[in-house]
Design an enzyme around this catalytic site. Structure first.
Site, PDB file in Angstrom:
ATOM      1  N   SER A 145       0.833  -1.199   0.000  1.00 21.32           N
ATOM      2  CA  SER A 145       0.000   0.000   0.000  1.00 21.32           C
ATOM      3  C   SER A 145       0.867   1.248   0.000  1.00 21.32           C
ATOM      4  O   SER A 145       1.985   1.247   0.535  1.00 21.32           O
ATOM      5  CB  SER A 145      -0.902   0.014   1.238  1.00 21.32           C
ATOM      6  N   TYR A 160      -1.661  -0.725  10.141  1.00 16.47           N
ATOM      7  CA  TYR A 160      -1.784  -1.102   8.729  1.00 16.47           C
ATOM      8  C   TYR A 160      -0.540  -0.703   7.946  1.00 16.47           C
ATOM      9  O   TYR A 160      -0.020  -1.484   7.140  1.00 16.47           O
ATOM     10  CB  TYR A 160      -3.021  -0.438   8.144  1.00 16.47           C
TER      11      TYR A 160
END
Length: 254
Positions: A145, A160
């Protein structure tokens, strides 16, 4: 749509059952290109696979799997190996987000984010590799990401971002160990994408806010990310390994 020949390979995709997800878009594209597909997800996998089989005429399996559980992963791969062509492609997409600020996140939530995003990728990749080594070929793509590169700043925060940064290091290290077997291992790092992972369906206002600073002025579509994943799974990407591909419209320039 149907294919005239038996697929030469199976691509296993984790976390690919969501109707508005990158994984299902990738699975549909792979099926259109003639690959058999196996969708491993905690819910919806059977329906997703049935839809793909009906539309594209390729073998497709949908299996309910917990990627954090060794026995669940092992059982799924045994079934895939019995029912489908050789599984020489893998896409690690299973993941969960975490918008909780660092000082508020509990150890339990931290562990859960790493269990799904990082441990799941480890378990599935480790289970998939022996068949690829035996075949002398393989393609592995894992989803990282932009959050890993920027330290958050989109929707999810520290847990995350840290887990997705782990995917990048994992990708590079595994690529070093398996390159001699003809296996490539790469990561894809999307910016904001029009899926439901970031707290629900994105309306036009949220899309505009998330694309601020992007050179292209918009969020990515699921199909655009799927196209990149499928390229890295293909024959033309045979010399590409240990790489992280940004797909963020210039929101992050590495």
């Amino acid at each position: 749509m149907s294919t005239a020949t038996t697929p030469a390979r199976t691509v296993v995709l984790t976390g690919a059952a969501s109707p508005r997800g990158i994984g299902l878009a990738a699975a549909r594209r792979l099926a259109a290109e003639g690959s058999a597909v196996a969708i491993l997800d905690v819910r919806g996998a059977e329906d997703a696979a049935a839809g793909i089989a009906a539309e594209f005429g390729v073998p497709a399996l949908g299996l309910t799997v917990d990627v954090t559980d060794v026995a669940s992963v092992d059982a799924a791969f045994r079934y895939v190996q019995e029912e489908l062509p050789p599984a020489t492609g893998l896409v690690n997409l299973a993941g969960i987000s975490s918008p909780t600020p660092f000082l508020e996140i509990t150890p339990e939530e931290w562990d859960r984010v790493f269990e799904v995003n990082m441990k799941g990728t480890f378990l599935v990749t480790q289970r998939a590799l022996p068949a690829m080594i035996e075949a002398g070929t393989g393609r592995i793509v894992s989803l990282s990401s932009i959050s890993a590169q920027r330290g958050g700043g989109t929707y999810s925060k520290v847990a995350y971002s840290a887990a997705k940064a782990g995917i990048i290091g994992f990708t590079r290290a595994v690529a070093r160990e398996v390159g001699e077997h003809g296996i490539t291992v790469n990561a894809v790092a999307p910016g904001p994408v029009d899926t439901d992972i970031m707290g629900g369906t994105l309306d036009d206002e949220r899309k505009a806010a998330m694309s601020q600073g992007s050179l292209m002025g918009r969020v990515a579509s699921r199909e655009e990310v799927a196209a990149l994943i499928c390229f890295l799974l293909g024959e033309d990407a045979g010399i590409i390994t240990a790489a992280t591909y940004d797909i963020n419209g210039g929101l992050q320039i590495s």
